[in-house]
Scaffold this active site. Structure first.
Site, PDB file in Angstrom:
ATOM      1  N   HIS A  82       0.940  -1.137   0.011  1.00 56.72           N
ATOM      2  CA  HIS A  82      -0.053   0.075  -0.039  1.00 56.72           C
ATOM      3  C   HIS A  82       0.895   1.446  -0.106  1.00 56.72           C
ATOM      4  CE1 HIS A  82      -3.753   2.520   1.457  1.00 56.72           C
ATOM      5  NE2 HIS A  82      -2.455   3.179   1.784  1.00 56.72           N
ATOM      6  N   GLU A  83       1.825   1.303   0.923  1.00 56.84           N
ATOM      7  CA  GLU A  83       2.552   2.541   1.093  1.00 56.84           C
ATOM      8  C   GLU A  83       3.770   2.672  -0.173  1.00 56.84           C
ATOM      9  OE1 GLU A  83       2.224   4.891   3.142  1.00 56.84           O
ATOM     10  OE2 GLU A  83       0.497   3.559   4.373  1.00 56.84           O
TER      11      GLU A  83
ATOM     12  N   HIS B 264       1.931   4.661  -2.826  1.00 55.04           N
ATOM     13  CA  HIS B 264       2.067   6.019  -2.411  1.00 55.04           C
ATOM     14  C   HIS B 264       3.274   6.608  -2.879  1.00 55.04           C
ATOM     15  CE1 HIS B 264      -1.795   6.589  -0.449  1.00 55.04           C
ATOM     16  NE2 HIS B 264      -1.683   5.737   0.611  1.00 55.04           N
TER      17      HIS B 264
END
Length: 483
Positions: free
Chosen positions: A139-140, A143
């Site tokens: 997920h990160e 980003h």
């Protein structure tokens, strides 16, 4: 009791971490080296929390973020559509959950807090920790790569372990982030949940294709392979590890799901009978019996593991009870409910084992071994015999490996999907908060040119979203506490 033990174990773990950390920091001999070690490796500790931070991954984020810029632009633009759709879906799902909570006696829970030892078996704790960490890191990283693609500097990347929950975070340069356009901000804010969706799709694909990927090493759908038989199981010593079960109660078993369904099906229908003939019935010992706890016993002192009292009825309306050799009776392939269902010459009879309503006479058929006869509650049989879907082609291969992979993929799909759905809720401190501001600025910038008015609109939506999520969490905790 189990819930209390889990809480005590968590408290003991963090108390031990706190004491060890305090001792090493204050012990003169090791204090300096210990503090230098923590600082050099970016490790910080606080109450019930351990954090790790590094800048060593920045070069990889930059490399990925500059790889095929146009394709990455399309990739993260697609993530915006998915993220906005998930934001609307998350609000609908959470609202529907609350509605069902007040209109149904037993509503389905979308949010289920995970507590090791309560609703998460300790044996599966590592699946939970690893998959949650993988989902958070992926997920990160989404980003981070999206930020590099949109010319926003990445300061660093970190991971943390808080109480019983692992996670990850990415540190972005805020000044760069606020200077780019709202649509570019959306690509960054939605990249995390978009990557979680991709992780779910990959997990589903691997789970579906697992039987084909393991073909060189394992055989699938050849029966239910026994991995463990509990010592308190009635069939302990009769069914062994490595046995392949291919039939239960006349029901074909090709895999683990068939095993569960076939065993459960025995309780959903009456005990079927077996076709025999009156010559076989009458020449067996048929002494007088009596009712014990509602069950007729007619074997008396002749009761052994292979003999059982049967109730019979013949075509000529002859009725009674007889103590028969169960294995011989069950060799017949024809089942019956009435004597008319039995075909063939002679005076046919349909015999039923004399058992209570919760017990069944079950024939378990194995490859390369004699049949096993089980008399008792089928649920006990199901829960004391562990089976898997795959049979290894070589004895050196572990039987549990496919199950480990399968369980990992199931956890990955569920946890990554939950992270995607919940993180995009328009709620304070989640990705949904920043995605909402960027979405409103991008779509309503011309309709509501006043920035303060747009900010007020976002504040109202975020407040409602935060209350909605808090109400669902409260409901989930109350439901867990009442179990």
């Amino acid at each position: 009791m189990l819930r209390s033990s889990s809480i005590y174990l968590v408290i003991f773990f963090w108390t031990l971490v706190f004491i060890v950390n305090a001792v090493l920091k204050n012990y003169r001999k090791y204090s300096r080296r210990y503090k230098e070690f923590l600082e050099d490796h970016g490790i910080t500790m606080s109450l019930c929390q351990i954090r790790w931070y590094t800048t060593q991954l920045n070069r990889w984020f930059i490399w990925f973020g500059r790889l095929h810029p146009y394709l990455l632009h399309l990739w993260f633009s697609l993530g915006v559509f998915v993220g906005v759709g998930l934001m609307a879906l998350s609000v609908m799902v959470l609202s529907l959950t609350l509605y069902q909570a007040f209109t149904k006696e037993a509503p389905e829970q979308v949010l289920t807090p995970v507590m090791p030892g309560v609703n998460l078996p300790w044996s599966q704790l590592m699946y939970y920790l690893i998959t949650l960490a993988v989902s958070g890191v992926f997920h990160e990283m989404g980003h981070a790569v999206a930020a590099v693609r949109e010319q926003v500097r990445v300061n660093g990347f970190g991971m943390f372990f808080m109480a019983i929950y692992p996670g990850a975070y990415v540190d972005l340069y805020t000044d760069h982030l606020t200077m780019i356009s709202p649509i570019r901000q959306l690509r960054i804010y939605c990249a995390g949940v978009w990557h979680n969706v991709i992780l779910v799709l990959l997990g589903l694909l691997l789970l579906w294709s697992l039987p084909y990927l393991l073909v060189p090493l394992y055989m699938a759908d050849q029966g239910a392979v026994v991995t463990k038989v509990s010592r308190n199981s009635p069939v302990f010593g009769s069914i062994n590890r490595g046995d392949t079960i291919y039939s239960v109660y006349g029901c074909p078993v090709n895999n683990k799901n068939d095993w569960i369904q076939c065993v459960s099906r025995t309780l959903n229908s009456p005990q079927h009978g077996y076709c025999s003939n009156m010559f076989t019935v009458t020449r067996q010992n048929s002494s007088q019996g009596s009712f014990t706890d509602g069950v007729y016993e007619c074997c008396g002192n002749l009761t052994t593991s292979s003999r059982l009292c049967f109730r019979y009825e013949s075509i000529k309306s002859e009725k009674g009870y007889a103590c028969l050799a169960a294995r011989s009776i069950m060799q017949a392939s024809q089942f019956c409910s009435l004597p008319e269902h039995c075909h063939g010459p002679g005076n046919k009879a349909c015999v039923h084992p004399s058992l209570d309503n919760s017990s069944r006479l079950i024939r378990v058929r194995r490859l390369g071994g004699p049949d096993v006869l089980y008399v008792g509650d089928p649920i006990l049989l199901q829960y004391t015999v562990a089976v898997v879907n795959y049979s290894p082609r070589s004895p050196i291969l572990p039987m549990e490996l496919p199950t480990i992979i399968e369980t990992f993929l199931i956890y990955l799909i569920s946890l990554s999907g939950a992270l995607a759905l919940l993180n995009i809720v328009p709620c304070y401190s989640l990705d949904g908060q920043w995605a909402l501001f960027a979405l409103v600025d991008h779509t309503l910038g011309n309709i509501i040119p006043n920035e303060d008015q747009r900010s007020t609109l976002c504040t109202v939506i975020l407040t409602m979203g935060t209350l909605l999520l808090a109400a669902n969490i409260t409901l989930a905790l109350w439901t867990l506490g009442s179990v």
